[in-house]
Design a protein around this motif. Structure first.
Motif, PDB file in Angstrom:
ATOM      1  N   ALA A   1       0.815  -1.216   0.000  1.00 53.52           N
ATOM      2  CA  ALA A   1       0.000   0.000   0.000  1.00 53.52           C
ATOM      3  C   ALA A   1       0.849   1.266   0.000  1.00 53.52           C
ATOM      4  N   SER A   2       1.893   1.300   0.812  1.00 53.07           N
ATOM      5  CA  SER A   2       2.741   2.499   0.862  1.00 53.07           C
ATOM      6  C   SER A   2       3.444   2.734  -0.467  1.00 53.07           C
ATOM      7  N   THR A   3       3.804   1.632  -1.148  1.00 53.18           N
ATOM      8  CA  THR A   3       4.426   1.752  -2.466  1.00 53.18           C
ATOM      9  C   THR A   3       3.430   2.290  -3.487  1.00 53.18           C
ATOM     10  N   TYR A   4       2.213   1.759  -3.466  1.00 55.11           N
ATOM     11  CA  TYR A   4       1.209   2.186  -4.436  1.00 55.11           C
ATOM     12  C   TYR A   4       0.835   3.654  -4.254  1.00 55.11           C
ATOM     13  N   PHE A   5       0.761   4.104  -3.011  1.00 50.29           N
ATOM     14  CA  PHE A   5       0.348   5.481  -2.726  1.00 50.29           C
ATOM     15  C   PHE A   5       1.535   6.431  -2.544  1.00 50.29           C
ATOM     16  N   LYS A   6       2.673   6.092  -3.128  1.00 46.03           N
ATOM     17  CA  LYS A   6       3.864   6.911  -2.948  1.00 46.03           C
ATOM     18  C   LYS A   6       3.726   8.306  -3.558  1.00 46.03           C
ATOM     19  N   ASP A   7       2.728   8.488  -4.466  1.00 46.24           N
ATOM     20  CA  ASP A   7       2.513   9.826  -5.028  1.00 46.24           C
ATOM     21  C   ASP A   7       1.880  10.775  -4.010  1.00 46.24           C
ATOM     22  N   ASN A   8       1.364  10.206  -2.911  1.00 47.21           N
ATOM     23  CA  ASN A   8       0.868  10.996  -1.780  1.00 47.21           C
ATOM     24  C   ASN A   8       1.788  10.683  -0.598  1.00 47.21           C
ATOM     25  N   LYS A   9       2.832  11.462  -0.447  1.00 46.39           N
ATOM     26  CA  LYS A   9       3.872  11.155   0.531  1.00 46.39           C
ATOM     27  C   LYS A   9       3.340  11.076   1.953  1.00 46.39           C
ATOM     28  N   THR A  10       2.417  11.965   2.293  1.00 44.64           N
ATOM     29  CA  THR A  10       1.861  11.965   3.656  1.00 44.64           C
ATOM     30  C   THR A  10       1.107  10.681   3.938  1.00 44.64           C
ATOM     31  N   LEU A  11       0.242  10.290   3.011  1.00 43.36           N
ATOM     32  CA  LEU A  11      -0.543   9.070   3.176  1.00 43.36           C
ATOM     33  C   LEU A  11       0.357   7.846   3.181  1.00 43.36           C
ATOM     34  N   SER A  12       1.330   7.821   2.288  1.00 41.80           N
ATOM     35  CA  SER A  12       2.252   6.695   2.221  1.00 41.80           C
ATOM     36  C   SER A  12       3.000   6.521   3.543  1.00 41.80           C
ATOM     37  N   GLN A  13       3.431   7.614   4.122  1.00 38.90           N
ATOM     38  CA  GLN A  13       4.156   7.549   5.387  1.00 38.90           C
ATOM     39  C   GLN A  13       3.253   7.089   6.518  1.00 38.90           C
ATOM     40  N   ARG A  14       2.003   7.527   6.513  1.00 43.12           N
ATOM     41  CA  ARG A  14       1.053   7.078   7.545  1.00 43.12           C
ATOM     42  C   ARG A  14       0.859   5.564   7.472  1.00 43.12           C
ATOM     43  N   ILE A  15       0.821   5.034   6.257  1.00 43.82           N
ATOM     44  CA  ILE A  15       0.687   3.581   6.086  1.00 43.82           C
ATOM     45  C   ILE A  15       1.932   2.882   6.620  1.00 43.82           C
ATOM     46  N   LYS A  16       3.113   3.418   6.300  1.00 41.90           N
ATOM     47  CA  LYS A  16       4.365   2.841   6.799  1.00 41.90           C
ATOM     48  C   LYS A  16       4.419   2.862   8.324  1.00 41.90           C
ATOM     49  N   ASN A  17       3.825   3.894   8.920  1.00 46.16           N
ATOM     50  CA  ASN A  17       3.830   4.049  10.377  1.00 46.16           C
ATOM     51  C   ASN A  17       2.783   3.179  11.069  1.00 46.16           C
ATOM     52  N   ASP A  18       2.134   2.313  10.293  1.00 45.93           N
ATOM     53  CA  ASP A  18       1.157   1.360  10.839  1.00 45.93           C
ATOM     54  C   ASP A  18      -0.083   2.048  11.406  1.00 45.93           C
ATOM     55  N   GLU A  19      -0.490   3.175  10.792  1.00 44.91           N
ATOM     56  CA  GLU A  19      -1.714   3.837  11.225  1.00 44.91           C
ATOM     57  C   GLU A  19      -2.954   3.127  10.698  1.00 44.91           C
ATOM     58  N   PHE A  20      -2.774   2.274   9.689  1.00 43.20           N
ATOM     59  CA  PHE A  20      -3.898   1.559   9.084  1.00 43.20           C
ATOM     60  C   PHE A  20      -3.619   0.058   9.062  1.00 43.20           C
ATOM     61  N   LYS A  21      -4.679  -0.708   9.233  1.00 45.16           N
ATOM     62  CA  LYS A  21      -4.603  -2.150   9.072  1.00 45.16           C
ATOM     63  C   LYS A  21      -5.153  -2.514   7.695  1.00 45.16           C
ATOM     64  N   SER A  22      -4.897  -3.730   7.283  1.00 47.75           N
ATOM     65  CA  SER A  22      -5.289  -4.147   5.942  1.00 47.75           C
ATOM     66  C   SER A  22      -6.791  -4.053   5.706  1.00 47.75           C
ATOM     67  N   PHE A  23      -7.589  -4.283   6.768  1.00 45.09           N
ATOM     68  CA  PHE A  23      -9.039  -4.232   6.595  1.00 45.09           C
ATOM     69  C   PHE A  23      -9.558  -2.799   6.456  1.00 45.09           C
ATOM     70  N   GLU A  24      -8.664  -1.825   6.577  1.00 43.73           N
ATOM     71  CA  GLU A  24      -9.046  -0.418   6.447  1.00 43.73           C
ATOM     72  C   GLU A  24      -8.656   0.157   5.086  1.00 43.73           C
ATOM     73  N   LEU A  25      -8.451  -0.708   4.104  1.00 47.70           N
ATOM     74  CA  LEU A  25      -8.052  -0.240   2.791  1.00 47.70           C
ATOM     75  C   LEU A  25      -9.087   0.700   2.173  1.00 47.70           C
ATOM     76  N   VAL A  26     -10.360   0.440   2.410  1.00 48.75           N
ATOM     77  CA  VAL A  26     -11.406   1.330   1.880  1.00 48.75           C
ATOM     78  C   VAL A  26     -11.266   2.728   2.473  1.00 48.75           C
ATOM     79  N   ASP A  27     -10.913   2.814   3.742  1.00 49.36           N
ATOM     80  CA  ASP A  27     -10.695   4.123   4.368  1.00 49.36           C
ATOM     81  C   ASP A  27      -9.535   4.853   3.689  1.00 49.36           C
ATOM     82  N   ILE A  28      -8.473   4.123   3.399  1.00 48.61           N
ATOM     83  CA  ILE A  28      -7.327   4.718   2.708  1.00 48.61           C
ATOM     84  C   ILE A  28      -7.746   5.209   1.328  1.00 48.61           C
ATOM     85  N   TYR A  29      -8.554   4.409   0.645  1.00 48.10           N
ATOM     86  CA  TYR A  29      -9.066   4.780  -0.674  1.00 48.10           C
ATOM     87  C   TYR A  29      -9.785   6.132  -0.629  1.00 48.10           C
TER      88      TYR A  29
END
Length: 215
Positions: A181-209
């Motif tokens: 997920a962090s790789t796919y969303f690398k065009d949004n650096k803030t969001l990508s970093q939040r994913i790397k920081n474990d702010e989201f779990k896999s079942f929250e992919l819709v929220d990330i979307y």
């Protein structure tokens, strides 16, 4: 009278084919389209069964000749299946990223559509229930069956695998999700970093979307 006859034919068709034919529009890879009736294919179906009209004979069309099938139910509900190859962004032990693209295409359900990003779900077996719900299931060994979740920007050729809901406990499942997920969303650096920081779990992919398309 003609309308009554059409409804009667539809009911007969439904009974004869176990409610397996649905009003559908198919879009070919060439850009052409055709309206008629189709059966719901499974994720790995090599052909679809299509009828030009209720009274017509069913024919088989190669799945790879198609891009989408849009099923239209009587209550206005629509389901769109898209035929596409699958890209996987993976990480080697040394941290190096690499990409793998499937040689074969599959049918995926387009759950969410936006001009920035589309969200898909896929599995082995598909069906529309009597209640009009689209059901996806997979079968096999415990721990090795799952429902996959995918993303595709409109300008991207393939869909990208992000994560899956598996039937058993998966080792490093969340780590793999964060990497993908962090790789796919690398065009949004803030969001990508939040994913790397474990702010989201896999079942929250819709929220990330939804966060991504809102920016």
């Amino acid at each position: 009278m003609k309308g009554i006859y059409t409804i009667f034919c539809f009911l007969i068709c439904t009974i004869m084919h176990g409610q397996s034919f649905y009003n559908a529009e198919i879009e070919f890879t060439s850009g052409d389209s055709k309206v008629g009736y189709a059966k719901v294919p499974n994720g790995n179906s090599k052909t679809i069964v299509f009828k030009n009209n209720l009274e017509g004979a069913p024919t088989k069309i190669k799945s790879d000749e198609l891009f989408t099938i849009t099923f239209k139910l009587g209550d206005g509900t629509t389901y769109v299946l898209e035929r596409n190859a699958i890209k996987m962004n993976m990480t080697k032990r040394n941290g190096e990223l690499y990409t793998r693209i499937s040689k074969k295409k599959a049918w995926l359900l387009k759950n969410l559509a936006h001009n920035k990003l589309n969200f898909y779900t896929a599995g082995q077996n598909y069906k529309i229930t009597n209640d009009g719900d689209f059901k996806i299931s997979s079968s096999g060994q415990v721990g090795f069956t799952g429902i996959g979740y995918y993303l595709r920007r409109p300008e991207e050729k393939e869909v990208t695998y992000i994560t899956a809901k598996m039937s058993g406990i998966q080792v490093a499942h969340e780590k793999l999700f964060r990497n993908a997920a962090s790789t796919y969303f690398k065009d949004n650096k803030t969001l990508s970093q939040r994913i790397k920081n474990d702010e989201f779990k896999s079942f929250e992919l819709v929220d990330i979307y939804h966060i991504y398309i809102s920016n």
